[in-house]
Design a protein around this motif. Structure first.
Motif, PDB file in Angstrom:
ATOM      1  N   ASN A 436     -77.491 -28.400  53.284  1.00  4.17           N
ATOM      2  CA  ASN A 436     -78.712 -28.914  52.644  1.00  4.17           C
ATOM      3  C   ASN A 436     -79.949 -28.270  53.254  1.00  4.17           C
ATOM      4  O   ASN A 436     -81.070 -28.685  52.966  1.00  4.17           O
ATOM      5  N   LEU A 454     -75.500 -24.621  48.237  1.00  2.00           N
ATOM      6  CA  LEU A 454     -76.615 -25.506  48.565  1.00  2.00           C
ATOM      7  C   LEU A 454     -76.417 -26.830  47.833  1.00  2.00           C
ATOM      8  O   LEU A 454     -76.141 -26.848  46.641  1.00  2.00           O
ATOM      9  N   THR A 455     -76.545 -27.924  48.555  1.00  2.74           N
ATOM     10  CA  THR A 455     -76.381 -29.229  47.923  1.00  2.74           C
ATOM     11  C   THR A 455     -77.518 -29.497  46.944  1.00  2.74           C
ATOM     12  O   THR A 455     -78.541 -28.801  46.939  1.00  2.74           O
ATOM     13  N   ALA A 456     -77.354 -30.517  46.155  1.00  3.88           N
ATOM     14  CA  ALA A 456     -78.462 -31.024  45.344  1.00  3.88           C
ATOM     15  C   ALA A 456     -79.351 -31.892  46.236  1.00  3.88           C
ATOM     16  O   ALA A 456     -79.068 -32.081  47.424  1.00  3.88           O
ATOM     17  N   GLY A 457     -80.419 -32.431  45.679  1.00  7.58           N
ATOM     18  CA  GLY A 457     -81.254 -33.354  46.426  1.00  7.58           C
ATOM     19  C   GLY A 457     -82.731 -33.087  46.259  1.00  7.58           C
ATOM     20  O   GLY A 457     -83.152 -32.136  45.604  1.00  7.58           O
ATOM     21  N   GLU A 458     -83.514 -33.965  46.842  1.00  5.98           N
ATOM     22  CA  GLU A 458     -84.979 -33.856  46.818  1.00  5.98           C
ATOM     23  C   GLU A 458     -85.432 -33.025  48.011  1.00  5.98           C
ATOM     24  O   GLU A 458     -84.961 -33.230  49.141  1.00  5.98           O
ATOM     25  N   TYR A 459     -86.356 -32.099  47.773  1.00  5.75           N
ATOM     26  CA  TYR A 459     -86.820 -31.208  48.843  1.00  5.75           C
ATOM     27  C   TYR A 459     -87.736 -31.964  49.800  1.00  5.75           C
ATOM     28  O   TYR A 459     -88.727 -32.555  49.391  1.00  5.75           O
ATOM     29  N   LEU A 466     -82.794 -30.603  51.872  1.00  8.35           N
ATOM     30  CA  LEU A 466     -82.621 -31.492  50.729  1.00  8.35           C
ATOM     31  C   LEU A 466     -82.087 -32.829  51.214  1.00  8.35           C
ATOM     32  O   LEU A 466     -81.210 -32.890  52.074  1.00  8.35           O
ATOM     33  N   SER A 470     -78.735 -37.848  45.375  1.00 13.02           N
ATOM     34  CA  SER A 470     -77.998 -36.821  44.635  1.00 13.02           C
ATOM     35  C   SER A 470     -77.363 -35.778  45.538  1.00 13.02           C
ATOM     36  O   SER A 470     -76.552 -34.975  45.084  1.00 13.02           O
ATOM     37  N   LEU A 471     -77.706 -35.779  46.827  1.00 14.03           N
ATOM     38  CA  LEU A 471     -77.125 -34.806  47.746  1.00 14.03           C
ATOM     39  C   LEU A 471     -75.603 -34.920  47.779  1.00 14.03           C
ATOM     40  O   LEU A 471     -74.901 -33.924  47.916  1.00 14.03           O
ATOM     41  N   ALA A 473     -73.467 -35.497  45.475  1.00 14.22           N
ATOM     42  CA  ALA A 473     -72.711 -35.149  44.270  1.00 14.22           C
ATOM     43  C   ALA A 473     -71.753 -33.985  44.492  1.00 14.22           C
ATOM     44  O   ALA A 473     -70.656 -33.939  43.923  1.00 14.22           O
ATOM     45  N   ILE A 474     -72.125 -33.053  45.366  1.00 14.56           N
ATOM     46  CA  ILE A 474     -71.297 -31.883  45.600  1.00 14.56           C
ATOM     47  C   ILE A 474     -69.938 -32.258  46.171  1.00 14.56           C
ATOM     48  O   ILE A 474     -68.929 -31.581  45.950  1.00 14.56           O
TER      49      ILE A 474
END
Length: 586
Positions: A436, A454-459, A466, A470-471, A473-474
């Motif tokens: 992340n 790279l994971t998902a997520g808010e920066y 991140l 949502s981080l 989900a991967i």
């Protein structure tokens, strides 16, 4: 990003770090081409704002002086934290686990080490007998109180051993004089006039009977005097320190300051350089007790001159109290650098010391280099983290999926993997790094041997990573074999912890998803707790730390079933059984 913004970002990074590399600039400004950044450095160099170095830049001396409020008369250098450049170190007392890291590295390198004002492990003590000086001052205060009922305010600096000794000595001196205060109020001024003023004001407001103030240094005394004056209280103030002649001049006034246990920073500065010189020349360093004197309004003129309103220690007194004379060829010292690492550079004590040290260095032909100790601590912690990262990289095998959260040690691990991929690409065949962290991503972006997800997520801009729900989900599609978790703290009781709640939650998802989690924690983080819990210690297999970890800390982890691995030692051979479970091989 326009040129002015880029220039401001470069200067800001340099003021925070002292030195910056091209790699760090590229990570900080990922949309800016390397050629543009090099041109920016060249322009700032021409303007005198920075000095270009191979692979990066440092602050110019002039900018550094403005930015750090450097000590007078000394070379202030961003390289003072680089112990390789120093031939001796004079280190005032500093607290915290990070300070142990710096002291240990000074000793490990065999650099002559002078521990100023308070004993420090591995250093030769330079400073007064704080307890004895406190006793003399307390004895005088007890005699002058004349049998009156006493309620006392002590303005101290609780975290420093030298100031605690001064307090203990003063109270012992009072007792010798037959004075037992009816009440003692102890406050922590933290070495700051503003904080001292506030806590002293609160104490006076709480007890109208306070009539005696003991202050551990000049700032604390001034705070106590001003707090009493604001509340129209009549008090007798006794202070240790005498850090500036201007403060000593208050004894000439008919005010509340009755006596000062003067410790003579000018003398300490001179003798400190003399000790450093002896160490540089290969002589064994012995502790040096510096002189003190209890100075009253009656004896002030014996020590200090009032020349046109400018008070200063008399030259003959300075010579008498620091009369060491070293006989050798001063040409031997012309390329030698003596590091002075004061924790409060603007403090009168250290400013007075530095002026005397610089004068002494000029006599010997040596160079005085000053920098706050946290620069050296940061540099040494970074070195330890890089050692941990180098050992962590040895645990990877072809085909592994490895999760790295954000943090400096994982950035170093990514850089190790990049170097390993360039030298032995077959050792990382099929390795996937899941992260992340944008710093980890950029460190590996040109490494074809390693796949990066790279994971998902808010920066989260401050940490370049991140975070958020949502981080995770991967991990519905990918399960890491190993997770290397960088933390701000780890203890057997509280477990893994972070200074940031959202980063803590992100790290927890990494641990929950991975088959095996290994904590990467330097010896400062090991045994310390941060505020936000990541996971319990039972959720990790091992802790990988440096050789500075305290034996008792290591044993606490082993007693709850957690392996403690030491960077630089031979690590267990990692492997996975056919069912995917991790096992160790000796």
């Amino acid at each position: 990003m326009i040129k002015e913004q880029r220039h401001a970002r470069i200067i800001s990074m340099l003021r925070q770090q002292g030195v910056v590399s091209m790699e760090e600039l590229r990570r900080s400004m990922p949309g800016v081409a390397a050629v543009t950044l090099r041109r920016d450095l060249a322009q700032l160099d021409e303007l005198g704002a920075i000095r270009r170095r191979h692979g990066g830049a440092v602050l110019s001396d002039e900018t550094l002086l403005r930015a750090r409020g450097a000590l007078p008369g000394a070379e202030a250098s961003p390289l003072a934290s680089d112990l390789d450049s120093l031939d001796a170190v004079i280190l005032p007392p500093i607290s915290g686990r990070g300070s142990d890291v710096l002291r240990r590295e000074i000793v490990r390198r065999g650099i002559p080490f002078i521990a100023e004002s308070a004993p420090q492990q591995g250093g030769a003590y330079l400073g007064p007998d704080n307890f004895a000086a406190g006793v003399e001052l307390g004895r005088l205060a007890g005699q002058e109180m004349g049998g009156k009922p006493v309620s006392m305010l002590v303005i101290g600096v609780a975290e420093l051993p030298n100031t605690r000794e001064r307090v203990a000595g003063f109270e012992a001196g009072l007792a010798e004089a037959g004075v037992k205060p009816a009440m003692i109020h102890r406050v922590n001024g933290q070495g700051s006039y503003r904080i001292g003023l506030r806590v002293a004001h609160d104490a006076f407001a709480a007890d109208e009977a306070i009539n005696l103030v003991f202050a551990v240094n000049d700032h604390a005394a001034i705070a106590g005097i001003e707090a009493a004056e604001r509340l129209d209280r009549q008090v007798a103030v006794y202070s240790m320190g005498g850090e500036s002649a201007g403060f000593m001049a208050r004894l000439a006034e008919a005010g509340p300051l009755r006596a000062v246990g003067a410790l003579f920073p000018e003398v300490v500065g001179r003798l400190g350089i003399d000790m450093a010189v002896l160490g540089i020349l290969g002589q064994s360093l012995q502790g040096t007790i510096t002189p003190h004197a209890v100075i009253t309004p009656e004896s002030l003129a014996d020590y200090f001159d009032d020349a046109a309103g400018t008070w200063r220690l008399k030259e003959d007194v300075l010579e008498r109290l620091s009369s060491v004379r070293l006989g050798f060829n001063t040409k031997l010292l012309r390329s030698r650098r003596i590091g002075f690492l004061p924790h409060y550079p603007a403090h009168d004590w250290y400013r007075s010391m530095a002026i005397a040290m610089q004068d002494r260095c000029l006599v010997y032909g040596a160079t005085l280099v000053t920098a706050p100790p946290h620069h050296g601590i940061s540099a040494e912690i970074a070195r330890l983290r890089r050692e941990i990262a180098q050992s962590a990289a040895q645990l990877l095998r072809p085909g592994m999926v490895v999760a790295l959260n954000e943090g400096q040690v994982n950035l170093f691990l990514a850089e190790e993997l990049r170097n390993l991929a360039a030298q032995k690409p077959e050792s990382l065949l099929g390795v996937t790094v899941l992260t992340n962290s944008f710093d980890v991503l950029h460190a590996l972006e040109d490494t074809s041997a390693v796949k990066v997800i790279l994971t998902a997520g808010e920066y989260q801009k401050a940490d370049r990573c991140l975070v958020g729900p949502s981080l995770g989900a991967i991990f519905e599609r990918v399960r890491p074999h190993l997770a290397f978790i960088a933390t701000d703290g780890v203890t057997p009781g509280f477990g893994l912890s972070s200074l940031d709640e959202r980063r803590a939650l992100a790290a927890q998802r990494f641990i929950n998803a991975a088959e095996i989690s290994i904590v990467l924690a330097d010896s400062v983080a090991l045994g310390s707790d941060a505020n936000h819990r990541i996971a319990g210690i039972s959720q990790v297999r091992s802790v990988l730390t440096d050789d500075g970890a305290l034996p008792e800390d290591r044993q606490r982890f082993r007693s709850v079933g957690v392996d403690v691995l030491i960077a630089g030692e031979v690590l267990p051979e990692p492997a996975f059984e056919a069912d995917g479970n991790y096992r160790n091989q000796s």
